[in-house]
Structures are given as structure tokens and as C-alpha cells.
Write an enzyme that holds these catalytic residues in place. Sequence first.
Site, PDB file in Angstrom:
ATOM      1  N   ARG A   1      -0.303   4.604  -0.526  1.00  0.00           N
ATOM      2  CA  ARG A   1      -1.100   5.646  -0.388  1.00  0.00           C
ATOM      3  C   ARG A   1      -0.588   6.406   0.748  1.00  0.00           C
ATOM      4  NH1 ARG A   1      -7.194   2.807   0.016  1.00  0.00           N
ATOM      5  NH2 ARG A   1      -5.801   1.555   1.370  1.00  0.00           N
TER       6      ARG A   1
ATOM      7  N   ASP B   1       0.985  -1.182  -0.116  1.00  0.00           N
ATOM      8  CA  ASP B   1       0.178   0.165   0.142  1.00  0.00           C
ATOM      9  C   ASP B   1       0.845   1.326  -0.107  1.00  0.00           C
ATOM     10  OD1 ASP B   1      -1.908   2.004   0.328  1.00  0.00           O
ATOM     11  OD2 ASP B   1      -3.016   0.825   1.991  1.00  0.00           O
TER      12      ASP B   1
END
Length: 499
Positions: free
Chosen positions: A375, A373
Amino acid sequence: MSRSHYARCEDSDAILLSVLTAPAKPTPKATAKAGFARRDAALDPLLIAAAAASGPNVTRNHYHHDFFPGVMLPKHEGSWDWTKFTGQNAASKTERRRLTYVSKQAPRRQRLREEAGGKENDPFDEPLRSVDNLPTKRRPSLVSPASEKPQPKALTTPDPVVTPASIPPPVEVKCMARTRIPTPHGPAFLHLYHNNRDTKEHLAIVIDSAQLSDCHGPVTAPPIRSKSLDAVWEGETDMDRITRGAYVGRLSATSQSVSRPSTENSATDPNPAIPPPLIRIHSECFTGETVGSMRCDCGEQLDEAIRQISLPITISPSSPLQGPTTIPGRGAVVYLRQEGRGIGLLSKIRAYNLQDLGHDTVTANLMLGHQADERGYEIASAILRDLGMGDKNEDQGVRVLTNNPDKVEALQKEGLKVAERVPMIPRSWQKKNSQLLRKTSIMETSNPFIVPHDEEEPVPGATLIGGNAVYGDDLDKYLRTKITRMGHILPLWMEEQSV
């Protein structure tokens, strides 16, 4: 000098002239009798050098291996007349220059961070690598670089020198425009933001009925308004402000009230019985929201978030003599332009092919050289603060619609006050659980009130999926990976019991 000596000289000249001009070689006996050794015409080394240093097959590297550097270099002394070439004095020693190759190809993550607005994916990615960097349950990549904890490094890697230029500036956002959009769940206001970290246009879908009211009296809940939007920009007129959305109430041909950078339209003392606004930090998903892909539930989650935020809020009475009151729902969906958990649409499509080969979504990202991930939520936190929600100085804070505890932790590290985490159960799992309860209570499988999902009628919604649910084996595998490998809080037992 005697006459015989002149005769011998004339004979020698005649023999030499015969050797040079005769069409046929002289016989060995003739040359031996005259006292000259046999000698064939030798190749001139200068002709070989000139031939080797010219022609269509000569590259720039051939000049370094020439017989002498004068040939084919017009500006060099002796290039056309080799007799003028003096060469280099062997007694003079010059220090050899050592050229060092410095690569300008920085790592992909650093290039995307430094070059704002570049492509999300390099067209020449590195080949697939073996998976040896499985993530832990908590991923520091969800937090902005300024708040990440330092990671231990290898002994052979020197610590990077931290300079003021390498520290990113504080995140600043500015609402460039705002407009009203009707949705199947009610009216909403779409805010478009620019920031100083990237060139992407992030959005905020604000659901707040107080923005449609132009009365200046006390309201039940304060309106959710953007500070940067209501600010007065230099050199703009009232029509410019209205065009970009800085108005109060419902905009029409007869209602054109310009907003001002003040809190005159907000309630100074909000009702403490009103719960904190409900928000959702949502990352864009082209495949799930626009195409209707059932590999994920992103399109379903976006519509479900808008629906839940639009639901009416019941306020408990302040005294037993009063009944409960109801106010419209309020909150926002911050829509971040970070496709595929931050790896981009190109890498996301490649990861889908790896998933078809048997890998889950986490392993596929790692095989492509990304983290599970990538983000970040610093821009989302700045947008919420610009809307007046979630600041630590506020008493209420926000309620966050998410199943990801790392997202809550990242928002808190960015300075937001999270009052509550509201779970988002997939609609397919909710229906399976309700069907299971009905079957258990009625003790029959042919219940006419239980409608299979393949016979459902389309329900309008904010995405291509609409108000319907997403089904399929790909979705179940995707949700299981979220639970087992990424730490998402979902009742996996519900899905297992309903199978």
C-alpha cells in the site's frame, strides 16, 4: 561415309528408341552387346524440391530449408521457371543480419504503475516461489517512491538511469462530488476524489457538524471543507456547483446556498483547547466489509472508526469558574481503493487458499510474488491536505486511528503532522478483557451481566458486521501475524490472558 557406318547409326538409334519407349526393360545382354551401360530412370531432384516445398504440412520455416528459394515464391525471379534462377554469387559476401529479441513484458509492479487503470492482477501470474525474502519490521513500500530510501543492489545489476520522464509528477487530487449520508453513528459527508496517479475513485468520509450550519458567525471549530470542491470551475453555473456538492449548510428545497472559494465560513482563530481532528486511513476490504468475512477485522475497524470520530468531544474550561463544554465529534475516514494491502482482490483470494494450507498472511503474499504490504499513502495525504487537515504548517495536526507504526511514519514522510496515534483494540479483545476483569472482581463464572458473544443481538453499524465484534480462530491468527511479523502495536497479553 560408308554404308556400314550408316547401318551402325541406324542400329544405335533403334536401340535408344527401344530403351526409351519399350514397355519392358531391355535385357542386360542386349544393352551390353549394343555398347550401352544399364541405366534406370532416376528421380528428378526438381520434382522432389517442388513436392517438399508445397502441401498442407508446410510452415513458414520450411522456406528457409528449401532446395532453392524460387519455388512457392511468385514474386521471386524463377519461381515458375527454375532455369531462370541465378542464385547468389559466392564471391560476394553479405553481412548477416543479427536480430535481437527485446521483451516488452515489464515486471508486474512496473506495468501497474505505468499503465493506469489496468487490471490489478495479471491472469497469467508466475508460479509459486519459495519464501526467501521475509520482510523487516519497517517496510519502505508504505512510502511513496519519491520518499523511499535507496536500497543496496547487487554488484552485477547496473544502476538505472534516472530521467525526468521516470520521475512521477507530484500527487494532485480533486474532489469531484460531495453529498450528505446519514449513518447509524450520525450524519457524514461523502467526498469522491480523482487523482493523477491512477483511475480509481478514492473516498473521504468527513464527519463534521459545522458543515450543516449556514450561520456566518464565529463557530467553535472550523469546518472541514475541500478546497478543490469549493473552487469555481470553468463554465459552470450555481446549479452545477450545488449538484456536485459545493454548497453551505444543509441542502434542501428552501436552502440552496452556494459555497465560494474563501475561508469566510471558517473560524480564523480556533479554540486551542479543541483537540486535533481524528482521522483513519482505511483500505478497502470487500470480503470483510461487504461479505462479512471473519478472516480479518476490516469491516469492524471501518465501523469503529466512524463511531469513534462521531463521539462528542469534551473541552476543558478556560477558567475554573466555567464548566466543561461539549462539541460534536469531527474528523474523517480516508477510504483508499487498494484491496488486500495493495495486491488486489484476485491475489487476495489466492492468498486465502494458501492460508488454509497453513501459511500466514505475510508468507502467502510473498509466495504469490508480492510484498507483505504494497500500500501507499501519498494519495491519502493529498486528500487530507485538500480537506485542510494535517499540514505541517498547521499547529494542531491530526490524530490517527491505527495500530500500525509504519503507517504513521509513512504519513509523516508525506508531509503530514501527526499529533497522536490512537490505538484500535479489536472489539472481541475488549469484551474478553472486560469479562476477565468482571470474573476476577466478582470471583464467579456465572455472572448474569456477562453475555457470550454468540448470544449478542445485532447492533446497527456501517458495514455488514455492524456494531458487533468479529470472532474466530482465523481472526486470532490474523491478528497475531500483525503483531509478531508486521510490528503492529496491540496488547497481545490481553488476548493471551483471556483465553
